[in-house]
Write a protein that holds these residues in place. Structure first.
Motif, PDB file in Angstrom:
ATOM      1  N   ALA A 151       1.203   1.128  -3.527  1.00 20.33           N
ATOM      2  CA  ALA A 151       0.777  -0.669  -3.889  1.00 20.33           C
ATOM      3  C   ALA A 151      -0.448  -0.382  -3.498  1.00 20.33           C
ATOM      4  O   ALA A 151      -0.702  -1.946  -4.222  1.00 20.33           O
ATOM      5  CB  ALA A 151       2.046  -0.611  -2.916  1.00 20.33           C
ATOM      6  N   TRP A 152      -0.989  -0.198  -2.341  1.00 22.78           N
ATOM      7  CA  TRP A 152      -2.848  -0.218  -2.237  1.00 22.78           C
ATOM      8  C   TRP A 152      -3.431  -0.421  -3.483  1.00 22.78           C
ATOM      9  O   TRP A 152      -4.098  -1.324  -3.558  1.00 22.78           O
ATOM     10  CB  TRP A 152      -2.787   0.566  -1.738  1.00 22.78           C
ATOM     11  CG  TRP A 152      -3.941   0.092  -0.424  1.00 22.78           C
ATOM     12  CD1 TRP A 152      -4.547   0.099   0.765  1.00 22.78           C
ATOM     13  CD2 TRP A 152      -5.276   0.845  -1.044  1.00 22.78           C
ATOM     14  NE1 TRP A 152      -5.721  -0.286   1.009  1.00 22.78           N
ATOM     15  CE2 TRP A 152      -6.656   0.504   0.176  1.00 22.78           C
ATOM     16  CE3 TRP A 152      -6.219   1.677  -2.534  1.00 22.78           C
ATOM     17  CZ2 TRP A 152      -7.928   0.491  -0.560  1.00 22.78           C
ATOM     18  CZ3 TRP A 152      -7.577   1.894  -2.399  1.00 22.78           C
ATOM     19  CH2 TRP A 152      -8.812   0.877  -1.359  1.00 22.78           C
ATOM     20  N   SER A 178       2.679  -6.839  -7.617  1.00 21.13           N
ATOM     21  CA  SER A 178       3.853  -6.896  -6.826  1.00 21.13           C
ATOM     22  C   SER A 178       3.995  -6.960  -5.499  1.00 21.13           C
ATOM     23  O   SER A 178       2.314  -7.435  -4.896  1.00 21.13           O
ATOM     24  CB  SER A 178       4.660  -5.912  -7.254  1.00 21.13           C
ATOM     25  OG  SER A 178       3.812  -4.724  -6.022  1.00 21.13           O
ATOM     26  N   PRO A 179       4.248  -7.837  -5.345  1.00 23.47           N
ATOM     27  CA  PRO A 179       4.368  -8.484  -3.606  1.00 23.47           C
ATOM     28  C   PRO A 179       4.277  -6.799  -2.659  1.00 23.47           C
ATOM     29  O   PRO A 179       3.516  -6.939  -1.904  1.00 23.47           O
ATOM     30  CB  PRO A 179       5.694  -8.513  -3.396  1.00 23.47           C
ATOM     31  CG  PRO A 179       7.046  -9.162  -4.190  1.00 23.47           C
ATOM     32  CD  PRO A 179       6.101  -8.142  -5.501  1.00 23.47           C
ATOM     33  N   ILE A 226      -2.819  -4.631   0.577  1.00 23.58           N
ATOM     34  CA  ILE A 226      -4.339  -4.982   0.476  1.00 23.58           C
ATOM     35  C   ILE A 226      -4.259  -5.745   1.691  1.00 23.58           C
ATOM     36  O   ILE A 226      -5.922  -6.436   2.092  1.00 23.58           O
ATOM     37  CB  ILE A 226      -4.650  -5.330  -1.207  1.00 23.58           C
ATOM     38  CG1 ILE A 226      -6.380  -4.930  -1.900  1.00 23.58           C
ATOM     39  CG2 ILE A 226      -3.861  -6.474  -1.440  1.00 23.58           C
ATOM     40  CD1 ILE A 226      -6.322  -2.969  -1.494  1.00 23.58           C
ATOM     41  N   ALA A 227      -4.056  -6.616   1.772  1.00 24.87           N
ATOM     42  CA  ALA A 227      -4.066  -7.472   2.921  1.00 24.87           C
ATOM     43  C   ALA A 227      -4.496  -6.964   4.149  1.00 24.87           C
ATOM     44  O   ALA A 227      -5.507  -7.383   4.787  1.00 24.87           O
ATOM     45  CB  ALA A 227      -2.815  -7.945   3.063  1.00 24.87           C
ATOM     46  N   VAL A 228      -3.728  -5.552   3.942  1.00 25.07           N
ATOM     47  CA  VAL A 228      -4.104  -4.580   5.696  1.00 25.07           C
ATOM     48  C   VAL A 228      -4.966  -4.149   5.632  1.00 25.07           C
ATOM     49  O   VAL A 228      -6.223  -4.658   6.512  1.00 25.07           O
ATOM     50  CB  VAL A 228      -2.976  -3.769   5.546  1.00 25.07           C
ATOM     51  CG1 VAL A 228      -3.705  -3.045   7.088  1.00 25.07           C
ATOM     52  CG2 VAL A 228      -2.011  -4.480   5.749  1.00 25.07           C
TER      53      VAL A 228
END
Ligand SMILES: Cc1cc2nc3c(=O)[nH]c(=O)nc-3n(C[C@H](O)[C@H](O)[C@H](O)COP(=O)(O)O)c2cc1C
Length: 209
Positions: free
Chosen positions: A57-58, A70-71, A77-79
């Motif tokens: 996901a990252w 995707s959510p 990536i917000a992290v």
């Protein structure tokens, strides 16, 4: 350092009050705050709260167009963005870390994997790579069981310093100093001599920061 400056302080040891590298960081901060009473200090405890590893996901979050993510990618990536924002807002970086297995603890590597980001901390152009995290200094406070300082016989096994110099340089941080409290697994005299020398160097850098 002027009154509006920000220091980002990272601890990489998983140990708490027993940690020698954290102890050096505390020595630094006490002297730094005395010399720079208005500077902001932001602390991240990587050793006790390790950043997540890079995941599928990252990678999607870092490289896929924002509108198709995707959510899970947005969340991952917000992290990373929070770690990058924190680094870019800092004027100076202080990292305390043990040497683990000739190199850096996984928690510190996980932080590096979060902050080395195309388009945020480095750029690629026709002429090559360019670091974007410019105008920052870094001080790395290292503890080790043996003497792994560059130039000593053990220094040939030290992959922490060359790696950190390379990866920080890659993102634009080229003013990097190292202090070693080496030989912390040796006899009491060797150990305390090395620690005293490291504390003197830390005090010097804190006053100069
Ligand atoms: C998993 C592990 C690996 C280590 N690897 C090395 C090493 O390769 N070289 C070395 O000199 N010391 C090594 N040490 C010793 C630590 O670097 C040393 O004890 C250091 O002072 C620990 O830092 P801390 O007190 O901040 O936790 C290792 C210790 C651990 C727990």
């Amino acid at each position: 350092m002027n009154s509006t400056s920000t220091l980002l302080h990272l601890d990489a040891s998983p140990r708490g009050s027993r940690s020698q590298s954290r102890r050096l960081g505390i020595d630094f901060l006490v002297a730094f705050r005395a010399a720079n009473p208005s500077a902001q200090v932001v602390t991240r405890d990587l050793g006790r709260n390790p950043p997540p590893f890079v995941s599928e996901a990252w990678v999607e979050g870092a490289f896929a167009p924002a509108e198709s993510q995707s959510p899970a990618a947005r969340e991952a990536i917000a992290v990373s963005n929070a770690f990058v924002d924190e680094l870019l807002a800092a004027d100076q970086l202080v990292i305390t870390t043990p040497i683990y297995n000739l190199s850096l603890p996984a928690a510190l590597k996980a932080w590096i994997d979060q902050i080395v980001r195309a388009g945020r901390t480095f750029a690629k152009s026709a002429s090559g790579f360019e670091g974007l995290a410019k105008n920052k200094r870094a001080l790395i406070l290292v503890t080790s069981g043996s003497d792994f300082r560059p130039g000593t016989p053990g220094g040939a096994y030290n992959f922490l310093e060359p790696y950190l110099r390379a990866v920080l340089g890659f993102i634009g941080i080229t003013d990097v100093e190292f202090v070693y409290a080496h030989s912390q697994g040796a006899d009491a005299t060797t150990r305390s001599t090395a620690l005293t020398e490291a504390q003197a160097a830390v005090a010097h850098f804190a006053r100069a920061a």
